[in-house]
Write a protein that holds these residues in place. Structure first.
Motif, mmCIF file in Angstrom:
data_model
loop_
_atom_site.group_PDB
_atom_site.id
_atom_site.type_symbol
_atom_site.label_atom_id
_atom_site.label_comp_id
_atom_site.label_asym_id
_atom_site.label_seq_id
_atom_site.Cartn_x
_atom_site.Cartn_y
_atom_site.Cartn_z
ATOM 1 N N SER A 1 0.841 -1.190 0.000
ATOM 2 C CA SER A 1 0.000 0.000 0.000
ATOM 3 C C SER A 1 0.874 1.236 0.000
ATOM 4 O O SER A 1 1.955 1.251 0.586
ATOM 5 C CB SER A 1 -0.909 0.021 1.233
ATOM 6 O OG SER A 1 -1.789 -1.081 1.222
ATOM 7 N N VAL A 2 0.406 2.281 -0.679
ATOM 8 C CA VAL A 2 1.149 3.533 -0.752
ATOM 9 C C VAL A 2 0.265 4.653 -0.217
ATOM 10 O O VAL A 2 -0.874 4.822 -0.673
ATOM 11 C CB VAL A 2 1.580 3.851 -2.201
ATOM 12 C CG1 VAL A 2 2.255 5.217 -2.267
ATOM 13 C CG2 VAL A 2 2.503 2.781 -2.723
ATOM 14 N N ILE A 3 0.740 5.386 0.762
ATOM 15 C CA ILE A 3 0.003 6.534 1.274
ATOM 16 C C ILE A 3 0.140 7.672 0.278
ATOM 17 O O ILE A 3 1.245 8.157 0.017
ATOM 18 C CB ILE A 3 0.526 6.957 2.660
ATOM 19 C CG1 ILE A 3 0.330 5.809 3.663
ATOM 20 C CG2 ILE A 3 -0.182 8.217 3.139
ATOM 21 C CD1 ILE A 3 0.921 6.088 5.023
ATOM 22 N N ILE A 4 -0.969 8.106 -0.285
ATOM 23 C CA ILE A 4 -0.951 9.123 -1.333
ATOM 24 C C ILE A 4 -0.848 10.524 -0.749
ATOM 25 O O ILE A 4 -0.126 11.376 -1.249
ATOM 26 C CB ILE A 4 -2.206 9.002 -2.217
ATOM 27 C CG1 ILE A 4 -2.223 7.630 -2.904
ATOM 28 C CG2 ILE A 4 -2.252 10.112 -3.258
ATOM 29 C CD1 ILE A 4 -3.491 7.349 -3.661
ATOM 30 N N SER A 5 -1.562 10.791 0.331
ATOM 31 C CA SER A 5 -1.525 12.119 0.927
ATOM 32 C C SER A 5 -2.011 12.049 2.364
ATOM 33 O O SER A 5 -2.564 11.027 2.794
ATOM 34 C CB SER A 5 -2.390 13.099 0.131
ATOM 35 O OG SER A 5 -3.759 12.734 0.224
ATOM 36 N N ALA A 6 -1.786 13.127 3.100
ATOM 37 C CA ALA A 6 -2.292 13.245 4.467
ATOM 38 C C ALA A 6 -3.072 14.549 4.575
ATOM 39 O O ALA A 6 -2.662 15.569 4.014
ATOM 40 C CB ALA A 6 -1.138 13.232 5.470
ATOM 41 N N GLN A 7 -4.185 14.517 5.274
ATOM 42 C CA GLN A 7 -5.028 15.694 5.404
ATOM 43 C C GLN A 7 -5.297 15.971 6.884
ATOM 44 O O GLN A 7 -6.136 15.308 7.495
ATOM 45 C CB GLN A 7 -6.341 15.500 4.643
ATOM 46 C CG GLN A 7 -6.155 15.292 3.149
ATOM 47 C CD GLN A 7 -7.469 15.127 2.411
ATOM 48 O OE1 GLN A 7 -8.537 15.350 2.969
ATOM 49 N NE2 GLN A 7 -7.396 14.742 1.153
ATOM 50 N N PRO A 8 -4.591 16.924 7.471
ATOM 51 C CA PRO A 8 -4.806 17.233 8.881
ATOM 52 C C PRO A 8 -6.237 17.701 9.141
ATOM 53 O O PRO A 8 -6.856 18.349 8.290
ATOM 54 C CB PRO A 8 -3.807 18.365 9.146
ATOM 55 C CG PRO A 8 -2.806 18.274 8.040
ATOM 56 C CD PRO A 8 -3.549 17.745 6.862
ATOM 57 N N GLN A 9 -6.753 17.364 10.312
ATOM 58 C CA GLN A 9 -8.072 17.836 10.732
ATOM 59 C C GLN A 9 -7.897 18.825 11.876
ATOM 60 O O GLN A 9 -7.307 18.500 12.901
ATOM 61 C CB GLN A 9 -8.971 16.677 11.178
ATOM 62 C CG GLN A 9 -10.342 17.128 11.667
ATOM 63 C CD GLN A 9 -11.336 15.996 11.737
ATOM 64 O OE1 GLN A 9 -11.911 15.586 10.733
ATOM 65 N NE2 GLN A 9 -11.547 15.469 12.926
ATOM 66 N N LEU A 10 -8.420 20.026 11.684
ATOM 67 C CA LEU A 10 -8.304 21.078 12.679
ATOM 68 C C LEU A 10 -9.654 21.288 13.351
ATOM 69 O O LEU A 10 -10.691 21.343 12.684
ATOM 70 C CB LEU A 10 -7.848 22.387 12.019
ATOM 71 C CG LEU A 10 -6.637 22.301 11.074
ATOM 72 C CD1 LEU A 10 -6.299 23.678 10.534
ATOM 73 C CD2 LEU A 10 -5.443 21.691 11.777
ATOM 74 N N PHE A 11 -9.649 21.430 14.664
ATOM 75 C CA PHE A 11 -10.881 21.662 15.406
ATOM 76 C C PHE A 11 -11.107 23.164 15.544
ATOM 77 O O PHE A 11 -10.207 23.908 15.942
ATOM 78 C CB PHE A 11 -10.806 21.001 16.783
ATOM 79 C CG PHE A 11 -10.698 19.511 16.716
ATOM 80 C CD1 PHE A 11 -11.737 18.751 16.190
ATOM 81 C CD2 PHE A 11 -9.558 18.856 17.153
ATOM 82 C CE1 PHE A 11 -11.644 17.375 16.105
ATOM 83 C CE2 PHE A 11 -9.453 17.477 17.080
ATOM 84 C CZ PHE A 11 -10.504 16.736 16.552
ATOM 85 N N VAL A 12 -12.331 23.597 15.206
ATOM 86 C CA VAL A 12 -12.668 25.023 15.240
ATOM 87 C C VAL A 12 -13.991 25.202 15.957
ATOM 88 O O VAL A 12 -14.864 24.332 15.917
ATOM 89 C CB VAL A 12 -12.740 25.620 13.819
ATOM 90 C CG1 VAL A 12 -11.401 25.458 13.092
ATOM 91 C CG2 VAL A 12 -13.847 24.969 12.996
ATOM 92 N N SER A 13 -14.162 26.337 16.624
ATOM 93 C CA SER A 13 -15.397 26.605 17.350
ATOM 94 C C SER A 13 -16.429 27.317 16.490
ATOM 95 O O SER A 13 -17.635 27.246 16.757
ATOM 96 C CB SER A 13 -15.104 27.441 18.603
ATOM 97 O OG SER A 13 -14.452 28.656 18.245
ATOM 98 N N ASP A 14 -15.984 28.025 15.450
ATOM 99 C CA ASP A 14 -16.874 28.751 14.546
ATOM 100 C C ASP A 14 -16.434 28.415 13.124
ATOM 101 O O ASP A 14 -15.430 28.942 12.637
ATOM 102 C CB ASP A 14 -16.792 30.254 14.811
ATOM 103 C CG ASP A 14 -17.798 31.059 14.000
ATOM 104 O OD1 ASP A 14 -18.155 30.628 12.881
ATOM 105 O OD2 ASP A 14 -18.226 32.125 14.477
ATOM 106 N N LEU B 1 -11.606 21.087 8.369
ATOM 107 C CA LEU B 1 -12.041 21.872 9.519
ATOM 108 C C LEU B 1 -13.264 21.209 10.144
ATOM 109 O O LEU B 1 -14.257 20.976 9.471
ATOM 110 C CB LEU B 1 -12.384 23.305 9.099
ATOM 111 C CG LEU B 1 -11.312 24.050 8.288
ATOM 112 C CD1 LEU B 1 -11.806 25.434 7.911
ATOM 113 C CD2 LEU B 1 -10.003 24.137 9.067
ATOM 114 N N ARG B 2 -13.181 20.904 11.427
ATOM 115 C CA ARG B 2 -14.274 20.228 12.142
ATOM 116 C C ARG B 2 -14.753 21.099 13.294
ATOM 117 O O ARG B 2 -13.979 21.449 14.184
ATOM 118 C CB ARG B 2 -13.787 18.874 12.672
ATOM 119 C CG ARG B 2 -14.827 18.098 13.490
ATOM 120 C CD ARG B 2 -15.983 17.662 12.610
ATOM 121 N NE ARG B 2 -16.792 16.633 13.221
ATOM 122 C CZ ARG B 2 -17.807 16.846 14.074
ATOM 123 N NH1 ARG B 2 -18.109 18.077 14.431
ATOM 124 N NH2 ARG B 2 -18.486 15.844 14.553
#
Length: 213
Positions: free
Chosen positions: A88-101, A139-140
């Motif tokens: 398997s090859v990891i194609i990309s990574a997408q960070p998830q950021l927690f936001v209040s608004d 953004l979560r």
């Protein structure tokens, strides 16, 4: 290296999601396939979306113009004797950021950092993705502040994401002129990389790092 059979399964999955009226897939279709760019989620999910459309979606996600070009590219890669089709090859990574608004966060990344909003999901929206060049940040929305005062006091440089670029100085100057809030100005690290760090409205620290001068 992507496996052709897995790519076919991906296309069938997108087709099934479309038939099931799965709203997140509408956002991906709109962002990746230009002919759907100006359509709403409802219009996309009611459109005649075929397997060939799903295959084009998969191809474009992997950097190819269409499905035949993707297959040709995969075949060319498999001709190399060093390739392991089982790996398997990891194609990309997408960070998830927690936001209040979520709305405020989207405006910050779009208006100040020059990102584009790839999609926003939910009624009301609680999840979104912003993109600039090869960077994708998810953004979560969360009910409480993402970082409490104690954490930020203890962990002064706790990064939420690091974005790599060839030369960070032009982007730093762009952000400086736009009045972007910096957590750390542009500097050369002991290991030679040049970095600067931006703080978003929720306290997420986004590092931009590039090659040495």
């Amino acid at each position: 290296m992507p496996n052709i059979e897995n790519l076919r399964k991906q296309a069938k999955t997108y087709l099934r999601w479309h038939r099931q009226r799965y709203h997140p897939v509408a956002a991906q279709i709109r962002w990746i396939l230009p002919r759907y760019r100006d359509q709403s989620d409802r219009e996309i999910l009611e459109a005649d979306f075929k397997l060939s459309d799903a295959q084009e979606l998969v191809a474009r996600k992997h950097g190819f113009a269409n499905w035949p070009a993707l297959l040709k590219g995969i075949e060319a890669m498999t001709e190399s004797p060093v390739c392991d089709s089982k790996a398997s090859v990891i194609i990309s990574a997408q960070p998830q950021l927690f936001v209040s608004d979520l709305d405020a966060a989207c405006r910050f990344y779009a208006e100040q950092l020059g990102f584009e909003i790839a999609f926003s999901y939910g009624e009301p929206p609680f999840y979104a993705q912003v993109v600039r060049d090869g960077a994708r940040l998810n953004l979560r929305k969360v009910a409480l502040p993402a970082f409490d005062a104690g954490f930020t006091a203890r962990e002064l440089d706790a990064l939420s994401a690091t974005l790599t670029l060839d030369d960070p100085k032009p982007l730093f100057l762009e952000y400086q002129a736009a009045g972007v809030p910096f957590h750390q100005s542009l500097r050369t690290e002991p290991w030679g990389a040049r970095t600067f760090i931006v703080r978003d409205p929720d306290g997420n620290l986004i590092a931009f790092a590039g090659g040495s001068v």
